[in-house]
Enzyme design. Sequence first.
Site, PDB file in Angstrom:
ATOM      1  N   GLN A   1      42.694  32.416  40.502  1.00 41.99           N
ATOM      2  CA  GLN A   1      42.112  32.781  39.210  1.00 41.99           C
ATOM      3  C   GLN A   1      42.598  34.177  38.838  1.00 41.99           C
ATOM      4  O   GLN A   1      42.345  35.130  39.581  1.00 41.99           O
ATOM      5  CB  GLN A   1      40.589  32.770  39.345  1.00 41.99           C
ATOM      6  CG  GLN A   1      39.834  33.106  38.083  1.00 41.99           C
ATOM      7  CD  GLN A   1      38.326  33.126  38.333  1.00 41.99           C
ATOM      8  OE1 GLN A   1      37.880  33.403  39.440  1.00 41.99           O
ATOM      9  NE2 GLN A   1      37.545  32.828  37.326  1.00 41.99           N
ATOM     10  N   GLY A   2      43.274  34.315  37.715  1.00 43.07           N
ATOM     11  CA  GLY A   2      43.845  35.604  37.313  1.00 43.07           C
ATOM     12  C   GLY A   2      43.165  36.157  36.078  1.00 43.07           C
ATOM     13  O   GLY A   2      43.722  36.096  34.981  1.00 43.07           O
TER      14      GLY A   2
ATOM     15  N   SER B   1      40.707  39.268  36.431  1.00 41.55           N
ATOM     16  CA  SER B   1      40.483  40.709  36.575  1.00 41.55           C
ATOM     17  C   SER B   1      41.799  41.480  36.501  1.00 41.55           C
ATOM     18  O   SER B   1      42.847  41.014  36.972  1.00 41.55           O
ATOM     19  CB  SER B   1      39.823  41.003  37.918  1.00 41.55           C
ATOM     20  OG  SER B   1      38.620  40.297  38.042  1.00 41.55           O
TER      21      SER B   1
ATOM     22  N   SER C   1      41.548  35.783  44.449  1.00 44.74           N
ATOM     23  CA  SER C   1      41.188  35.192  45.748  1.00 44.74           C
ATOM     24  C   SER C   1      42.253  34.183  46.161  1.00 44.74           C
ATOM     25  O   SER C   1      42.624  33.322  45.358  1.00 44.74           O
ATOM     26  CB  SER C   1      39.849  34.463  45.657  1.00 44.74           C
ATOM     27  OG  SER C   1      38.819  35.358  45.358  1.00 44.74           O
TER      28      SER C   1
ATOM     29  N   GLU D   1      31.602  27.888  36.701  1.00 43.25           N
ATOM     30  CA  GLU D   1      31.611  28.709  37.906  1.00 43.25           C
ATOM     31  C   GLU D   1      30.190  29.163  38.255  1.00 43.25           C
ATOM     32  O   GLU D   1      29.715  28.974  39.367  1.00 43.25           O
ATOM     33  CB  GLU D   1      32.520  29.924  37.669  1.00 43.25           C
ATOM     34  CG  GLU D   1      32.651  30.846  38.858  1.00 43.25           C
ATOM     35  CD  GLU D   1      33.681  31.959  38.618  1.00 43.25           C
ATOM     36  OE1 GLU D   1      33.875  32.351  37.451  1.00 43.25           O
ATOM     37  OE2 GLU D   1      34.263  32.428  39.602  1.00 43.25           O
TER      38      GLU D   1
ATOM     39  N   ASN E   1      26.110  40.827  39.103  1.00 40.56           N
ATOM     40  CA  ASN E   1      24.733  40.473  38.741  1.00 40.56           C
ATOM     41  C   ASN E   1      24.173  41.401  37.663  1.00 40.56           C
ATOM     42  O   ASN E   1      23.303  40.994  36.895  1.00 40.56           O
ATOM     43  CB  ASN E   1      23.856  40.458  39.992  1.00 40.56           C
ATOM     44  CG  ASN E   1      24.139  39.213  40.835  1.00 40.56           C
ATOM     45  OD1 ASN E   1      25.103  38.478  40.569  1.00 40.56           O
ATOM     46  ND2 ASN E   1      23.318  38.961  41.833  1.00 40.56           N
ATOM     47  N   GLU E   2      24.704  42.639  37.592  1.00 39.03           N
ATOM     48  CA  GLU E   2      24.252  43.517  36.497  1.00 39.03           C
ATOM     49  C   GLU E   2      24.681  42.900  35.158  1.00 39.03           C
ATOM     50  O   GLU E   2      23.913  42.868  34.195  1.00 39.03           O
ATOM     51  CB  GLU E   2      24.870  44.930  36.630  1.00 39.03           C
ATOM     52  CG  GLU E   2      24.309  45.753  37.787  1.00 39.03           C
ATOM     53  CD  GLU E   2      24.881  45.345  39.141  1.00 39.03           C
ATOM     54  OE1 GLU E   2      25.980  44.749  39.185  1.00 39.03           O
ATOM     55  OE2 GLU E   2      24.216  45.609  40.169  1.00 39.03           O
TER      56      GLU E   2
HETATM   57  C1  LIG Z   1      35.120  38.351  46.916  1.00 35.26           C
HETATM   58  C2  LIG Z   1      35.640  38.548  45.528  1.00 35.26           C
HETATM   59  C3  LIG Z   1      36.492  37.607  44.991  1.00 35.26           C
HETATM   60  C4  LIG Z   1      37.011  37.787  43.699  1.00 35.26           C
HETATM   61  N1  LIG Z   1      37.908  36.870  43.235  1.00 35.26           N
HETATM   62  C5  LIG Z   1      38.466  37.058  42.019  1.00 35.26           C
HETATM   63  C6  LIG Z   1      39.444  36.134  41.534  1.00 35.26           C
HETATM   64  O1  LIG Z   1      39.809  35.164  42.217  1.00 35.26           O
HETATM   65  N2  LIG Z   1      40.000  36.355  40.326  1.00 35.26           N
HETATM   66  C7  LIG Z   1      39.634  37.412  39.541  1.00 35.26           C
HETATM   67  O2  LIG Z   1      40.157  37.546  38.433  1.00 35.26           O
HETATM   68  N3  LIG Z   1      38.709  38.334  39.973  1.00 35.26           N
HETATM   69  C8  LIG Z   1      38.123  38.163  41.199  1.00 35.26           C
HETATM   70  N4  LIG Z   1      37.201  39.083  41.665  1.00 35.26           N
HETATM   71  C9  LIG Z   1      36.930  40.273  40.866  1.00 35.26           C
HETATM   72  C10 LIG Z   1      35.541  40.312  40.246  1.00 35.26           C
HETATM   73  O3  LIG Z   1      35.452  39.386  39.190  1.00 35.26           O
HETATM   74  C11 LIG Z   1      35.285  41.747  39.790  1.00 35.26           C
HETATM   75  O4  LIG Z   1      35.221  42.546  40.953  1.00 35.26           O
HETATM   76  C12 LIG Z   1      34.003  41.877  39.010  1.00 35.26           C
HETATM   77  O5  LIG Z   1      34.110  41.219  37.777  1.00 35.26           O
HETATM   78  C13 LIG Z   1      33.630  43.344  38.768  1.00 35.26           C
HETATM   79  O6  LIG Z   1      34.689  44.045  38.222  1.00 35.26           O
HETATM   80  P1  LIG Z   1      35.176  45.445  38.870  1.00 35.26           P
HETATM   81  O7  LIG Z   1      35.398  45.209  40.332  1.00 35.26           O
HETATM   82  O8  LIG Z   1      36.311  45.936  38.064  1.00 35.26           O
HETATM   83  O9  LIG Z   1      33.933  46.414  38.754  1.00 35.26           O
HETATM   84  P2  LIG Z   1      33.488  47.223  37.471  1.00 35.26           P
HETATM   85  O10 LIG Z   1      33.567  46.373  36.266  1.00 35.26           O
HETATM   86  O11 LIG Z   1      34.236  48.521  37.447  1.00 35.26           O
HETATM   87  O12 LIG Z   1      31.957  47.491  37.781  1.00 35.26           O
HETATM   88  C14 LIG Z   1      31.518  48.512  38.693  1.00 35.26           C
HETATM   89  C15 LIG Z   1      29.998  48.501  38.716  1.00 35.26           C
HETATM   90  O13 LIG Z   1      29.474  48.842  37.403  1.00 35.26           O
HETATM   91  C16 LIG Z   1      28.586  47.829  36.944  1.00 35.26           C
HETATM   92  N5  LIG Z   1      28.741  47.653  35.494  1.00 35.26           N
HETATM   93  C17 LIG Z   1      29.906  47.544  34.811  1.00 35.26           C
HETATM   94  N6  LIG Z   1      29.654  47.344  33.497  1.00 35.26           N
HETATM   95  C18 LIG Z   1      28.315  47.297  33.351  1.00 35.26           C
HETATM   96  C19 LIG Z   1      27.446  47.078  32.244  1.00 35.26           C
HETATM   97  N7  LIG Z   1      27.915  46.884  31.011  1.00 35.26           N
HETATM   98  N8  LIG Z   1      26.107  47.079  32.453  1.00 35.26           N
HETATM   99  C20 LIG Z   1      25.608  47.260  33.715  1.00 35.26           C
HETATM  100  N9  LIG Z   1      26.397  47.464  34.804  1.00 35.26           N
HETATM  101  C21 LIG Z   1      27.721  47.482  34.640  1.00 35.26           C
HETATM  102  C22 LIG Z   1      29.018  46.569  37.681  1.00 35.26           C
HETATM  103  O14 LIG Z   1      27.967  45.636  37.751  1.00 35.26           O
HETATM  104  C23 LIG Z   1      29.405  47.123  39.042  1.00 35.26           C
HETATM  105  O15 LIG Z   1      28.255  47.309  39.844  1.00 35.26           O
HETATM  106  C24 LIG Z   1      36.665  38.933  42.938  1.00 35.26           C
HETATM  107  C25 LIG Z   1      35.772  39.889  43.480  1.00 35.26           C
HETATM  108  C26 LIG Z   1      35.280  39.705  44.761  1.00 35.26           C
HETATM  109  C27 LIG Z   1      34.369  40.769  45.317  1.00 35.26           C
END
Ligand SMILES: Cc1cc2nc3c(=O)[nH]c(=O)nc-3n(C[C@H](O)[C@H](O)[C@H](O)COP(=O)(O)OP(=O)(O)OC[C@H]3O[C@@H](n4cnc5c(N)ncnc54)[C@H](O)[C@@H]3O)c2cc1C
Length: 385
Positions: free
Chosen positions: A125-126, A128, A160, A243, A369-370
């Site tokens: 899944q692409g 992020s 992933s 999902e 979850n946020e």
């Molecule tokens: C095990 C695992 C597998 C994954 N697999 C994939 C995959 O296959 N493909 C893919 O594309 N992505 C994947 N991801 C990425 C995942 O979707 C992102 O990590 C996630 O969406 C959060 O984005 P970020 O890491 O950039 O954190 P950020 O967006 O930078 O967030 C950082 C923190 O700020 C909080 N935050 C951000 N914005 C807000 C808001 N508006 N209100 C309240 N809180 C907020 C978040 O909840 C978090 O706690 C995976 C992640 C994990 C951990």
Amino acid sequence: MDLTYTPAQRAFRAEARAWLEANVPPAPLRSFDTREGFEEHRAWERALDAGGFAMVVWPKEYGGRGANLVEWLVFEEEYWRAGAPRRVNQNGIFLLGPTIMEFGTPEQKRRFLPRMASSDEVWAQGWSEPNAGSDMAAIQTTAIRDGDDYVLNGQKTWASRGAFADWLFGLFRSDPASERHHGLTFLLVPLDAPGITVRPIAQLDGETGFAEVFFDDVRVPAAHRLGAEGQGWSVAMATAGFERGLMLRSPARFQATAQKLVALYRENAESVEAWVRDAVVRCWMDAEAYTLETYRTVSRLLDGGKIGAEASLNKIFWSELDVRMHEIALAILGPRAELLPEAPAARGVGDWLDGWLFSLSGPIYAGTNEIQRNVIAERILGLPR
Ligand SMILES: Cc1cc2nc3c(=O)[nH]c(=O)nc-3n(C[C@H](O)[C@H](O)[C@H](O)COP(=O)(O)OP(=O)(O)OC[C@H]3O[C@@H](n4cnc5c(N)ncnc54)[C@H](O)[C@@H]3O)c2cc1C
């Protein structure tokens, strides 16, 4: 909602149980976040497909067996009961597959679904990007139309099993002047296309299934676009609904963990503190509640309903339950939890520590979850942004 299984559903359960008992590998496969383990899981998926159980709910012509969603839940219950391997192609079969079913052309269905069912093509899944995680509408990787192709430039991350997968589905900005949710297009990209560089990312446990993916003038045929150009956001939201709301984490997974937790409690009941018993019972009840809630969702879908914003409630519930179950297991095990299963003093410590590490990512992946709480506040409770 009728909770009685029909004779056909009971017969299907018996057939699935017999097949799984005869075919599930006796020893656990290596982790699918390693190259060898990934291929072991692919071989298992091929066996499942040959047995007719890869994706029971799909039509026969696409590699399924035309079962309905109740039978899919029944199959999942049998699958987890049998201790069968994790699904290496979960991004394909549980997320992209249903999306192709809804938005794909007949050619795309014929081209992609059977090879997904057999895991001859495993999907990543692409979505992020380094600057687009929670805020997915900030996607910057571009896909500019050039004749019959799109030309892709930019970077995805956190894919992933992206280090070993064959294909990637993703959202790309096809209109560089567009902003936010507009001007995005959903594309299916072969990971061996010229101009793609896949770089593994080491995980907490040292395995390297995670990947960042770089695109340098990568040409993808326009025939690999899912939905209309510029409409990628609504296609992606359907994928996210599957999902979070139904397919990625079926209740049987958490029932299996809850049952393991009850067994662990019973083995150690003499030595644990009093609060643990109530906590274990609560987890078992929550896993059962999640199961009933999922049967309710399935009943609604079978009556023609759609998955909506309530998928966010679901995602919070299962991810927090999973963390809680693993924390309680570690509390029961005490310092022993930190031993490797093969250590002399481990005495059946099992894989709780690994499971706990992975459970911690549940509140992050599939949208944090946020963010789910924001969705609930705005779209279910009608609170201001
Ligand atoms: C095990 C695992 C597998 C994954 N697999 C994939 C995959 O296959 N493909 C893919 O594309 N992505 C994947 N991801 C990425 C995942 O979707 C992102 O990590 C996630 O969406 C959060 O984005 P970020 O890491 O950039 O954190 P950020 O967006 O930078 O967030 C950082 C923190 O700020 C909080 N935050 C951000 N914005 C807000 C808001 N508006 N209100 C309240 N809180 C907020 C978040 O909840 C978090 O706690 C995976 C992640 C994990 C951990």
